[in-house]
Structures are given as structure tokens and as C-alpha cells.
Design an enzyme around this catalytic site. Structure first.
Site, PDB file in Angstrom:
ATOM      1  N   ASP A 147       0.859  -1.170   0.000  1.00  0.00           N
ATOM      2  CA  ASP A 147       0.000   0.000   0.000  1.00  0.00           C
ATOM      3  C   ASP A 147       0.912   1.243   0.000  1.00  0.00           C
ATOM      4  O   ASP A 147       2.124   1.151   0.203  1.00  0.00           O
ATOM      5  CB  ASP A 147      -0.936  -0.024   1.219  1.00  0.00           C
TER       6      ASP A 147
HETATM    7  C1  GLC Z   1      -4.277   4.341  -0.067  1.00  0.00           C
HETATM    8  C2  GLC Z   1      -5.198   3.191   0.295  1.00  0.00           C
HETATM    9  C3  GLC Z   1      -5.333   2.152  -0.779  1.00  0.00           C
HETATM   10  C4  GLC Z   1      -5.225   2.816  -2.144  1.00  0.00           C
HETATM   11  C5  GLC Z   1      -3.783   3.328  -2.256  1.00  0.00           C
HETATM   12  C6  GLC Z   1      -3.552   4.032  -3.606  1.00  0.00           C
HETATM   13  O1  GLC Z   1      -3.540   4.741   1.040  1.00  0.00           O
HETATM   14  O2  GLC Z   1      -4.960   2.523   1.526  1.00  0.00           O
HETATM   15  O3  GLC Z   1      -6.614   1.507  -0.593  1.00  0.00           O
HETATM   16  O4  GLC Z   1      -5.508   1.893  -3.175  1.00  0.00           O
HETATM   17  O5  GLC Z   1      -3.441   4.197  -1.199  1.00  0.00           O
HETATM   18  O6  GLC Z   1      -4.299   5.214  -3.657  1.00  0.00           O
END
Ligand code: GLC
Length: 706
Positions: free
Chosen positions: A263
Site C-alpha cells: 500500500d
Molecule cells: C491508499 C489506500 C489504498 C489505495 C492506495 C492508492 O492509502 O490505503 O486503498 O488503493 O493508497 O491510492
């Protein structure tokens, strides 16, 4: 490109080119690349590193994708195209209801269709991969991200997760309008303690395997291409550095052979978790655990090469990651066409306009199917256009109906509740609380309440799940003047409605209903659409009950009708154990009843499933749809089992005064559960069956597994 050509390309890559493929940044790295300022400077990526990056996340327009891809290919030695990823969560620019609302439909075909249509618009904007579906199991509405989930039940979430993946990916990623799907967040993120986002997660292995894994297993069985690691720890180790979770569970036990992506910033956050001294150590932990792509940090780009050259990390680890990345780019057809059809379109904007025109009416019908009627004392539907309807409240005219994860959505396109009602009612009066005389003269008053988009979603946890006090006060004042009140709720989480339920005659849960929200709400209020949605999450009677869910364990001192006044049982002194509205609950304008139930047999075996046929009657003169739900209770098991579990659901339409047969098939696989050794199997024994229209469905019979 065929496999041998891909292998030839792979073998010609230098170490730094391989490492580059494992990095991912946002598009602004390429917009201010000339003067190297902004995030490029902070992450100190030099031009060579930048033009070896494997993927980009978060572009907003097709022109941007074309420009970046063109500039990149001019500077990448081997011409390996970039992959473009984005959060296409409930639509891209044309926004559908939030995932929790889509889950309320209990309709896998509808969810698959939404995923297909969302893909079409995202592909038209140059996107190749979506960070969706979110398959986290959730039981705590204080956590703002319940908005993105499929709710509290593993079976419902598994079926909907499968539908999303199939809808996005289609039969082949070489087909136009398909997206590679990334299921998230692996694993257990929905159990963040106290509902506080990014907080510690501590759940047992049994709980992880029994409740959190099933939806991810369903995604993998549906051939999902990527899995995203979660921010939280699992058994004390953050997912992005968790060899057991990624190696044993995801790779070996679930057989996932696609890309594992961290993430946002999660690799660098291993330092905050205090399991890594610095970015170099964080890099080693993550790559050894099995993370293939480092989202939005420079850890991999900066340190992986050194580890390989120093012999601390085996080049095979890098090779496997890069091979997965190149394989996905090849599956997307990017080597043959790095623009994936964009350059063949005569007019990019016209293409997107055409898609928008196709999608908008569908967002309206999807939204009206996602609205949950929680209360109705004969006041809905509003039968005539000439009814005098008052409208009041902070959500009456707002265009803030899209909810979180819709930043590309065009708010100016949103149909507000007021605009939607204007289409249906000729004598609509927009009121304020000072218009007491006007309010008193209305046949009924619609009070539109709820949350703002930024009050749910990521980093939007709340300690209270009630409406803001001034909204409750407004409702009470209106009710004093005119008791024919209908409450509309715009929100991204279950709300504690105990302080408003007695100040209205109807409550319609509208969630964040998307681009056509106001029109969809009006369609239900006027009866053009008969509501059929059901709650995918329990609505607590108090925040003090959380976590609360229908598939709870009995405990050694269960409370029931016969002992409810005793002292030493599992209960509260101040409130009941039950939620205000249970999982699976939702009213209709029709009146449905379960009639005859027939079992094909009283015993089930591995090779002989049983069929359970139930007759659903519509006792009203209004045609409608409802969700028939089948729950199973495992009476005796090796570990404590839920008092009941959803094992089947079917949406059925029944004509006025008509009836329809619904058939459920139960196999031994439906009776499997995780034993104390973490292995899944079914035990011989007897099972109770409950069938009805919510999780309080009555017992209709039983059978034995032999
Ligand atoms: C965010 C979220 C994730 C998302 C990623 C890209 O922090 O936790 O669900 O897909 O970053 O935006």
C-alpha cells in the site's frame, strides 16, 4: 509478445532496469521532471531511475497518460512500457454508489456490471489496473473504510469480490475495456482496533482464516492479478514485511502467483512500526517477505541494487518479481500497444462523452437498487405528483453525494436530492426551520441528513456513529411541527439511529448514492422503484455494542428469551444485545412471505447435496424484488461456531399476489469450516436451516451431514 520474446527481453535487462520495474510513483514525477522539484526532489530520483520506473498511479486524463508514456518510451533503453494504475473503486468519472451501497443490493450480476462499466470509462482514460475490490471483512462502523467494503459477512463478501474481479478483468486482458484487478488490503485491516484507521490489528489465526481470508480466496480463484498488502500488523509483523502471511498463506496455501504490491508508503512505514531501522532495512524486510512493487517510496529503487551486488539478497528474488510485472504488462498487450487503443481513437473527449452518456442512466437504476428502506409507517411511497412535499436539511441541495474515492468524479454532474424531487413532485417546497407555517401545511416533510464525504473513507474514523447533534435537533423541531416526516440518510457507514428513529415515520438509507443519487432517491420515494436492498452491515443500537455482527458465537452464557432477566449471562446492564437493524434487513413496499419449504432429503453427503425449495409469496398488489436469505447453524463443531451463517442469497421478483419458487443447493463444501489446526473441512452432524428476508430468519428445518 510470446514467452520466448518476453524471456529474451527480460534477459537483456540490467540490474538497475529490473529494480526500476519494482518502483511506482505518481504522475507529477513526470510533470516537473525538468526542474527536479517536488516529490522527485524529496525522493531524490535521478533521470535514469525515473525512466526505469515500472508503473504510475493516479493519472486523471488520457492525454496525461499518452504524454507520460511517450516521454517515458523515448527515454527507456528497452522500450518497456509503463503500467498505469488507479483507484477505480465505484466508478472512475461517472460515479456509482459506494461499495457498501452496492453490497446492499446483494446482487452479484449488478456488481459485475458496475465493474465492467467502470472499467470501460477508466480504460478510456488510459488506466490499466484498478486497486479494487476492497475485500476487507468489517465489523466496526467507527472505521471510515467500511464505506469501501462488502460488509460483515464472509459469504456475501466472497461472492461480491468474485463479481468485481470478473467484471473488471473479463475473459482476457487483451479484450478492450478490461482492467487488471488488485484485491486489497491483505490482511485483516478491517479489524483495526477501536475502529481507528491504521491502528493495531490483533486477531487470532482462526479468525483470520475463517472470516478474513475467504473473500481473498474468492478473488484468487477468479484469477485476480494483484494483491495489495495492508498497513497493519498481522501477528505483530506489518503485512508488507510478513513472510508468513505473504509466503506461507498467500503464495503457498492460496496459490497466488500474481503481483504483490505494497500500500502507499507502507514499506517506508516499517520504520514507524519500529521493525526497521531505516529505509535500507525496510527494503530488505519487504523484498524478502515477497512484495514485488513498492508503492510511492524510493526504498526499492535506492537500495535493492546494493543488496544484490553485496550478495545479501538473491537475484532470483528480484527476477521473480520483475517477471511477474513484465508478464502482466504482456497480458495487457502493452508491448504491442503501450497506449492500449487510446491512439486509435479519433477523439478522446468524444469517446469519454459517449461512455458517460451510456453510464449515467445506469448509475440511477443501480443507486435506486442500493437504497435500504429501514422504516415505513405507511407514509411511502408518495403516490401522487401533487402531494405537498416539504424538503429540509443539510443534504437537501448538496452535490456532495459521491462519497470517498471519487475525486475524478464531476460533482457538477451530480443530481441533488432537491433536483431529483423536482422531477417527481409538482408542489415541492424547499424549507428552512424558520418556515414553521409552511412546514405545518405540507402533506409530508422530507428531512435530508447525514455525513459529508470526508467524514467516511480512509483516515476518517469517528468515535461516535450518531448524526451531528444539530441535525438531530433540526429533525426534532420539524417533527414537532409536522409528524409526517421521512428521513433520508446520506452516509458511508452504519449510523446509530436510536436518537432519531422515533421522530419520523420513514427512514431511507441512501448511503453515498453517486452521480444520479437525487434522481434515484426520488424514484424510490415516488414508488417508481420499489426498494429491495438489504443491510450488508448491522446498524448498532449504540457505539458501545461494537463490534457487533449477526454471525456471533453463542458463548458459554448466551442470553435468550428464557433467561434474559438473569444476572450471570452475556448482556449489558443498560441496553439490549441486539442491533437496531440487523444484517440482511430492508423493507419493501410489497409484503413478502415465505411459504412452503421442501428439502430434497434430510441428509447430505459429499456426493449428494440437498436442494431446499422455498415458495416466496407477494401478498400485496405491488410488484417487487426481495433478497431471500438462507442461513445454516452448525449445531456441534470442533471449535465454537456462529449461531448462524449466510450460505445462500437470491434476489427474486414477485408479481402482485403472485409467488415464485427459490431453490438453494447445499453441498458439503458449504459446511466446511476452519478447525483448530487451521485446516478447512466439514464434520458429520446435524445443521439447522433458517430462511427469510434478514438474519433473524426463522428456522425452516434441519438436515444431517453423513
Ligand atoms: C491508499 C489506500 C489504498 C489505495 C492506495 C492508492 O492509502 O490505503 O486503498 O488503493 O493508497 O491510492
Amino acid at each position: 509478445m510470446n514467452n520466448s520474446e518476453l524471456k529474451k527481453l527480460f534477459n537483456s535487462m540490467t540490474l538497475s532496469e529490473k529494480v526500476g520495474q519494482m518502483g511506482q510513483v505518481t504522475p507529477d514525477f513526470f510533470s516537473n521532471e525538468g526542474e527536479i522539484t517536488g516529490p522527485v526532489a524529496e525522493m531524490k530520483l535521478n533521470s535514469g531511475e525515473l525512466y526505469s520506473i515500472g508503473s504510475i498511479l493516479g493519472t486523471h486524463k488520457p492525454e496525461q497518460v499518452i504524454d507520460i508514456q511517450k516521454k517515458y518510451l523515448e527515454n527507456n533503453r528497452l522500450g518497456i512500457p509503463l503500467m498505469f494504475m488507479a483507484d477505480v473503486i465505484h466508478g472512475y468519472e461517472t460515479i456509482f454508489p459506494i461499495p457498501l451501497a452496492l453490497a446492499s443490493t446483494f446482487d452479484t450480476n449488478l456488481v459485475k456490471k458496475v465493474a465492467q462499466l467502470s472499467s470501460k470509462e477508466a480504460v478510456g482514460n488510459g488506466i490499466h489496473v484498478t486497486f479494487s475490490p476492497m475485500a476487507d471483512l468489517v465489523r466496526d462502523p467507527r472505521w471510515g473504510r467500511v464505506l469501501e467494503s462488502n460488509g460483515e459477512d464472509p459469504h456475501l463478501s466472497s461472492k461480491l469480490t468474485q463479481a468485481y474481479v470478473e467484471g473488471y478483468q473479463g475473459k482476457s486482458l487483451l479484450h478492450k475495456n478490461t482492467l487488471a484487478s488488485c484485491v486489497k488490503h491483505f490482511l485483516g485491516y478491517g479489524s483495526s482496533e477501536a475502529g481507528r484507521d491504521y491502528n493495531t490489528v490483533s486477531v487470532s489465526d482462526l479468525e483470520l482464516y475463517q472470516n478474513h481470508l475467504p473473500a481473498f480466496k474468492a478473488a484468487i480463484e477468479a484469477q485476480v492479478k494483484l494483491v495489495m498488502t495492508s498497513f497493519n500488523t498481522v501477528k505483530g509483523i506489518p503485512s508488507s514485511a510478513n513472510k508468513w502471511l505473504l509466503g506461507n498463506v498467500l503464495r503457498k496455501e492460496l496459490g497466488f502467483d500474481g503481483i504483490i504490491i505494497s500500500d502507499w508508503g507502507a514499506i517506508q512505514e516499517l520504520i514507524n512500526h519500529r521493525i526497521a531501522e531505516d529505509s535500507k532495512e525496510a527494503t530488505r524486510l519487504a523484498v524478502e517477505a515477497g512484495v514485488d512493487i513498492d508503492m510511492m517510496t524510493s526504498s526499492y529503487i535506492k537500495h535493492l541494487g546494493d543488496f544484490i551486488e553485496d550478495g545479501e539478497i538473491n537475484i532470483e528474488t528480484i527476477n521473480q518479481a520483475v517477471w511477474r510485472i513484465l508478464t502482466l504488462k504482456n497480458e495487457l498487450g502493452l508491448f504491442e500497444d503501450p497506449y492500449r487503443g487510446l491512439m486509435k481513437l479519433e477523439n478522446l473527449d468524444q469517446n469519454l462523452d459517449n461512455i458517460r452518456k451510456e453510464l449515467e442512466p445506469i448509475t440511477r437504476s443501480v443507486a435506486s437498487d442500493s437504497l435500504v428502506l429501514l422504516k415505513n409507517e405507511g407514509i411511502l411511497p408518495i403516490k401522487t405528483k401533487s402531494t405537498k412535499v416539504g424538503l429540509i436539511g443539510p443534504k437537501a441541495q448538496t452535490k456532495d453525494l459521491l462519497g470517498a474515492w471519487s475525486w475524478i468524479g464531476d460533482k457538477s454532474e451530480v443530481i441533488s436530492i432537491y433536483e431529483g424531487l423536482q422531477e417527481q413532485f409538482e408542489r415541492l417546497t424547499l424549507s428552512t426551520i424558520d418556515d414553521t407555517d409552511s412546514i405545518s401545511k405540507q402533506d409530508l416533510v422530507i428531512v435530508a441528513l447525514g455525513e459529508n464525504s470526508d467524514e467516511s473513507g480512509e483516515a476518517a474514523s469517528r468515535s461516535s456513529i450518531q448524526l451531528q447533534q444539530e441535525q438531530v435537533e433540526l429533525l426534532k423541531k420539524v417533527y414537532e411541527i409536522n409528524q409526517n416526516v421521512v428521513v433520508l440518510l446520506i452516509n458511508g457507514r452504519p449510523i446509530d439511529l436510536t436518537n432519531i428513529v422515533n421522530y419520523c415515520k420513514a427512514i431511507l438509507e441512501c448511503w453515498f448514492p453517486g452521480t444520479s443519487g437525487g434522481a434515484a432517491i426520488a424514484d424510490v420515494l415516488c414508488g417508481r422503484v420499489n426498494p429491495s436492498a438489504k443491510l450488508p452491515m448491522s446498524f448498532p443500537a449504540s457505539v458501545g455494542q461494537i463490534p457487533i455482527y449477526y454471525n456471533y458465537l453463542s458463548t458459554g452464557r448466551p442470553k435468550n428469551e428464557s433467561n434474559k432477566d438473569e444476572k450471570y449471562i452475556s448482556k449489558y446492564l443498560d441496553i439490549a444485545n441486539d442491533p437496531l437493524y440487523p444484517f440482511g434487513f430492508g423493507l419493501s413496499f410489497s409484503n413478502f412471505e415465505c411459504g412452503k419449504v421442501e428439502f430434497s432429503s434430510g441428509s447430505l453427503s459429499k456426493d449428494a447435496p440437498i436442494k431446499i425449495t422455498v415458495t416466496i409469496k407477494n401478498l400485496s398488489n405491488i410488484s417487487g424484488k426481495t433478497v431471500v436469505q438462507l442461513y445454516i447453524e452448525d449445531k456441534i463443531a470442533e471449535v465454537a461456531r456462529p449461531v448462524r451463517e449466510l450460505k445462500g442469497f437470491t434476489k427474486v421478483s414477485v408479481e402482485p399476489l403472485g409467488c415464485e419458487e427459490v431453490v438453494f443447493e447445499i453441498t458439503d463444501k458449504d459446511l466446511m469450516y476452519i478447525h483448530s489446526n487451521l485446516k478447512e473441512s466439514a464434520d458429520k452432524g446435524s445443521f439447522n436451516v433458517y430462511i427469510g428476508f434478514d438474519s433473524l430468519a426463522p428456522k425452516v428445518g434441519e438436515f444431517v451431514l453423513v
